[in-house]
Every structure is written in structure tokens, then in C-alpha cells.
Enzyme design. Sequence first.
Site, PDB file in Angstrom:
ATOM      1  N   ALA A 102       3.089   1.714   2.874  1.00 29.54           N
ATOM      2  CA  ALA A 102       4.369   0.965   2.963  1.00 29.54           C
ATOM      3  C   ALA A 102       5.376   1.549   2.026  1.00 29.54           C
ATOM      4  O   ALA A 102       6.633   1.673   2.404  1.00 29.54           O
ATOM      5  CB  ALA A 102       3.704  -0.409   2.325  1.00 29.54           C
ATOM      6  N   CYS A 120       0.829  -1.145  -0.156  1.00 27.88           N
ATOM      7  CA  CYS A 120       0.127  -0.056   0.066  1.00 27.88           C
ATOM      8  C   CYS A 120       0.836   1.267  -0.050  1.00 27.88           C
ATOM      9  O   CYS A 120       1.940   1.155   0.161  1.00 27.88           O
ATOM     10  CB  CYS A 120      -0.954   0.013   1.180  1.00 27.88           C
ATOM     11  SG  CYS A 120      -0.065   0.150   2.752  1.00 27.88           S
ATOM     12  N   HIS A 166       5.957   6.516  -2.538  1.00 23.49           N
ATOM     13  CA  HIS A 166       7.148   6.941  -2.775  1.00 23.49           C
ATOM     14  C   HIS A 166       7.065   8.381  -3.229  1.00 23.49           C
ATOM     15  O   HIS A 166       7.950   9.135  -2.740  1.00 23.49           O
ATOM     16  CB  HIS A 166       7.559   6.104  -3.996  1.00 23.49           C
ATOM     17  CG  HIS A 166       7.903   4.648  -3.753  1.00 23.49           C
ATOM     18  ND1 HIS A 166       7.864   3.922  -4.860  1.00 23.49           N
ATOM     19  CD2 HIS A 166       8.193   3.931  -2.738  1.00 23.49           C
ATOM     20  CE1 HIS A 166       8.029   2.438  -4.580  1.00 23.49           C
ATOM     21  NE2 HIS A 166       8.073   2.591  -3.099  1.00 23.49           N
ATOM     22  N   ARG A 170      12.007  -5.539   6.081  1.00 23.28           N
ATOM     23  CA  ARG A 170      12.727  -5.369   4.839  1.00 23.28           C
ATOM     24  C   ARG A 170      14.255  -5.717   4.999  1.00 23.28           C
ATOM     25  O   ARG A 170      14.856  -5.621   3.924  1.00 23.28           O
ATOM     26  CB  ARG A 170      12.303  -4.058   4.499  1.00 23.28           C
ATOM     27  CG  ARG A 170      12.752  -3.798   2.998  1.00 23.28           C
ATOM     28  CD  ARG A 170      12.056  -2.263   2.557  1.00 23.28           C
ATOM     29  NE  ARG A 170      12.576  -1.859   1.504  1.00 23.28           N
ATOM     30  CZ  ARG A 170      13.061  -0.421   1.333  1.00 23.28           C
ATOM     31  NH1 ARG A 170      13.034   0.140   2.748  1.00 23.28           N
ATOM     32  NH2 ARG A 170      13.431   0.210   0.385  1.00 23.28           N
TER      33      ARG A 170
HETATM   34 FE1  CFM Z   1      13.162   0.214  -5.656  1.00 26.37          FE
HETATM   35 FE2  CFM Z   1      12.380  -2.043  -5.728  1.00 26.37          FE
HETATM   36 FE3  CFM Z   1      11.077  -0.327  -4.254  1.00 26.37          FE
HETATM   37 FE4  CFM Z   1      13.499  -1.173  -3.576  1.00 26.37          FE
HETATM   38 FE5  CFM Z   1      12.447  -2.932  -2.031  1.00 26.37          FE
HETATM   39 FE6  CFM Z   1      11.303  -3.957  -4.245  1.00 26.37          FE
HETATM   40 FE7  CFM Z   1      10.057  -2.363  -2.789  1.00 26.37          FE
HETATM   41 MO1  CFM Z   1      10.653  -4.995  -1.872  1.00 26.37          MO
HETATM   42  S1  CFM Z   1      14.173  -1.443  -5.285  1.00 26.37           S
HETATM   43  S2  CFM Z   1      12.752   0.806  -3.315  1.00 26.37           S
HETATM   44  S3  CFM Z   1      14.254  -1.953  -2.105  1.00 26.37           S
HETATM   45  S4  CFM Z   1      11.065  -0.422  -6.370  1.00 26.37           S
HETATM   46  S5  CFM Z   1      12.462  -4.980  -3.179  1.00 26.37           S
HETATM   47  S6  CFM Z   1      12.011  -4.182  -6.526  1.00 26.37           S
HETATM   48  S7  CFM Z   1       9.174  -3.993  -3.878  1.00 26.37           S
HETATM   49  S8  CFM Z   1      10.734  -2.992  -0.784  1.00 26.37           S
HETATM   50  S9  CFM Z   1       9.020  -0.464  -2.962  1.00 26.37           S
END
Ligand code: CFM
Length: 546
Positions: free
Chosen positions: A67, A64, A198, A98
Amino acid sequence: MSSKISAEELKQEMLKKYPAKVARKREKQIIVNRHVGEFEGRPTAPPIAVNSRTIPGILSMRGCAYAGCKGVVLGPTRDIVHIVHGPIGCSYYAWLTRRNQTRPERETDPNYMTYCFSTDMQEQDIIYGGEKKLRKAIEEAIAIFHPKALDIFSTCPVGLIGDDVHAVAREMEAKYPDVNIFAFSCEGYKGVSQSAGHHIANNKVFTDVVGLGDMRKPGKFRMNLLGEYNIGGDSFELDRIFAKCGLTLQATFSGNSTYEEFASSHTVDLNLVMCHRSINYMADMMEKKYGIPWFKVNFIGAAATAKSLRHIAAYYDDPELTARVEAVIAEEMPAVLAAQARHRPRCEGKTAVMFLGGSRAHHYQDLFKELGMDTVSAGYEFAHRDDYEGRHVLPTIKVDADSRNIEELTVLPDPEQYRERLSAEDKAALKGKGILMNGYEGLMPEMAEGALIIDDLNHHEAEVLIDKLKPALFCAGIKEKYVIQKSGVPLKQLHNYDYSGPYAGFQGAVNFYQEIDRMVNATPFTLVKAPWQESPELNAAYAWVG
Ligand code: CFM
């Protein structure tokens, strides 16, 4: 593709179980990769429909917005007190699962990583409002920890009941002027996936933190690394390599980082972007406001690491630095090549499939290539078209209601702090050396034609993949792990690395080769039988005895 079934047949196999309306939607998210054209001499990919809502009832791999904001972008910063305003579960599940590691320089430096701060909302807070409890939590945290900064993360109920977290942040900051207090409206439902979180995180850190400090780490070649989160210690390996090369890492967003590093990150001359999806907003905004150029790097894979280091040296264009980078590569590579010679013959020709968030399904293909393994199918949970097809499609992306939900900041050059680092000629010269300023080519142009690209994979489609492709390895996360392994296929978690790592840089590559060899050559997976395979299911039928 190594199996007998073609990618198109595989796609049809996945779609045929769906009702017509669902099939029509999924059809646009499952694409047989083709190099359909070319853009500036590079192959271009077919369009893919992504960043859209998951169909209700489908078992998605996504998380989500909360997260993405708390767990992903801000979580790895060790000296900001992160208060989660919400029920305790939201906090617990964003707390170190994580495996983002941290290592304060001195024992006395603050490190809140091991704490889990939450307002622990209860039913009465939902009914009467939770602001009072939030104020109290902030006061308590400041009294105990005296942090430089404190942030607040909104979970779903906060938005639903209308708590004004920003007003609370302002009020508390007036009361504690030495603490930078800011809040994120990152309620889980704010977007279709983590990706929204993000963006929300990038915006707030940019407006409320970046530019406030002036702690400049010494060095001639100062840079930030954006989109590296120190999973399994990746940043530690990169810190080691950069130090060896004589490069100064001012700030990492956000693996093993501090508030002060963020606040002073505008003082560098270069931003490196590792995970494009989670942090490209920050790179763009810092370029507009401060004139800091950025380019994409990849430190997953030994060859990719060497290439990225050479690009950094080319950017600074300093003979001493170039010589030092070459010396480091020459020193590091023998151990990597020796490990490749050990493991490659045992892995060569085997297949992998990879379904991760928004960048790793691309980055890790380089490591598999070094082992001689083919990635026959890959995709993301929440990436956007630019991550799949390359940034040149950005102007053609249609903004829908869900994306419009997230504020797009208007950023102007800072009247005092903006400084142009590169002229148009410099940029052209860098392009000649293969460095694409502000560029990212995406996953699809670099994947083989005929590979199956799947966005927002679900359990049904994963089962079809296993059944028809029988890959040697499935890479995904904890939600998928045991379902897949019960089918006799090993699953490597590439989110948290399954308690292992680092996998970045040179030493990381060696760790990865060992781990993958161990997994794809392990027999237990093929020997284990699921309970229902051993003892057949009971069959029963309803009977009416009159
Ligand atoms: Fe970038 Fe990722 Fe992500 Fe990531 Fe991650 Fe991920 Fe993620 Mo899990 S590199 S920041 S450190 S998009 S592994 S493929 S899904 S936490 S939001």
C-alpha cells in the site's frame, strides 16, 4: 487537557485491559507529552517506541508495504502504467480510494489513473508460478498504451512463490528498449507497515528514474515538492499559489505528476519536503547525489502556508520574489481571515483527536489552531521516532531486523551533475532566518504538554478515548469512521477528505474551516442511537433440562 481525566489516567485506563506482556509494549507507545529538554533552542520530546510490529489480534489502523509503495508513492503518477502482480483485491483496493486526483495538461496527454492494471493471479499461478502471466500482461499493456514507463508491484504471494519480478522487468526492457520498465519488491509483509513501502518506492524511483531526463520547465526559481500527493486536489491549489508567486514547480512527488517530471527532477535548486515520513529518503539521496538542498514545509493551514512561502523566498534571496510572495500573501489572506471570523466563534474551545499515517496528525494541528480548537490527543499509524521527536534523534534510533530488511542505498556525488547550491555560510544565514536545512522538528515538541500521544492506535484505545475525552471531532480514516460515529462523535477522514477538499493552501483552509464548523456543530451525531441502545440486548443462559 479540557476533560477531567488526566492524560496519565487515560493511559492507565487503556492499558488495564491488556495482558501484562501487551501492556508492557503498548506502554512505550503511549506517551504523555512533555517538553523534556531542549535542542538548539527548541523543546525536545520524550522518547517513544515506534515502527515496531503490531501485536497479533489487535485491530490496528495500519496498511501494508505494498500500500505504501503502490497506493501512496507511485499511485498518483498518471503516465506510468502501474501493473500490480497479484490477486485482484490488492489492485482494487489501491485504485483511487485515496482520492489522489490528476489533471493532464492537454486532453491528448496519457492518463492511466482511471485504469486498474493487474495480473489477477489465480490458484494455478500460485502453484506453477506467475512470471509467464506477468510477461503477457506487460506485452498487452505496452501494445495498447505505448507508455514511456511501466512498473510492477509485488504483492504477498509473489514473494512467497518466488516470482522474480526484477528479472522479468529486465527481460521485457530488453525487448522494449523505449519503455523504462522497473519493479518493486514491495510485498505487503516486507515491513511492519506502509512505511517500508515508501522506502522501497523511494529507492527504485531514485535509481531507475531520477536523472534520466532533461525536460527543464522555464523559470528562475525552480524547485520540486516532495511528499505531496494531491489528495482531494491539494496540489492544484498549491500549483495555483506557486504560479502566482512566480515559482516553477518542476516535479511533485507524486501528486498529479508525470514520468518525465520525475526523470528531470534533479535539475532544480531546491527540494521542499511536505510529508517527511514518506519521502525523506528521496530528499536525502538527491542532496547527496546532486547537491540539491531541502527543507521541510507545511502547506496545511493558512499561517503555515504563508510561512512556507516566506521560507522559499528567503532561500532564493531575491528581492523581486520576496515582494511578489508578500503581495500574494496579502492578496490571499483577507478571504481566509473573513472565513476564520465566521467559523472560529462556532468552533473555539472544542477538542479534536487525530490519528493518521505519518505526517498529517502534525500538519492539521495548524488548521485546528486557526479555528481555536485544541488537539488533545494525536498519533501516527507508522511514523518513526524522527517524525514524533524531531530529526536530531536519528543517530540514536536502533535499527531492528524489520528495518534492516529494507535496502539502505549508498549514494555518492555524481561526478558530472553534482553542484553545491549552498555554502556553510549560506546555511548559517538561513538558519538565522528560521529555516532549518535538512531539519524536521516533529510532532511532539509542537504539541501541548500533557497531550496524549499514541502510536499505532487500535480500536480498544479509540473506544477509551471517545468514552473518557468525548472529543468534538475524531480525525482518522474509513476503517474507523463508522465505529466512531456510532458512538455519537463525528469522524472526519483526513486520508481521503470524505469526498471534499482541497484543504491545502489558502483556499483549502477556507474549505476546511467550513467543513469542520459543519461537523462539530451538527446535532445528528448526538441524536442517533445505535440499535443496541434502543432495544436492549437479549439475555440468555444455557440451561440443562435432564
Ligand atoms: Fe505522508 Fe501521511 Fe502517508 Fe500522505 Fe495519505 Fe496519511 Fe498515508 Mo493516508 S501525508 S504519504 S497522503 S504519511 S493520509 S498521514 S496514511 S495515504 S502513507
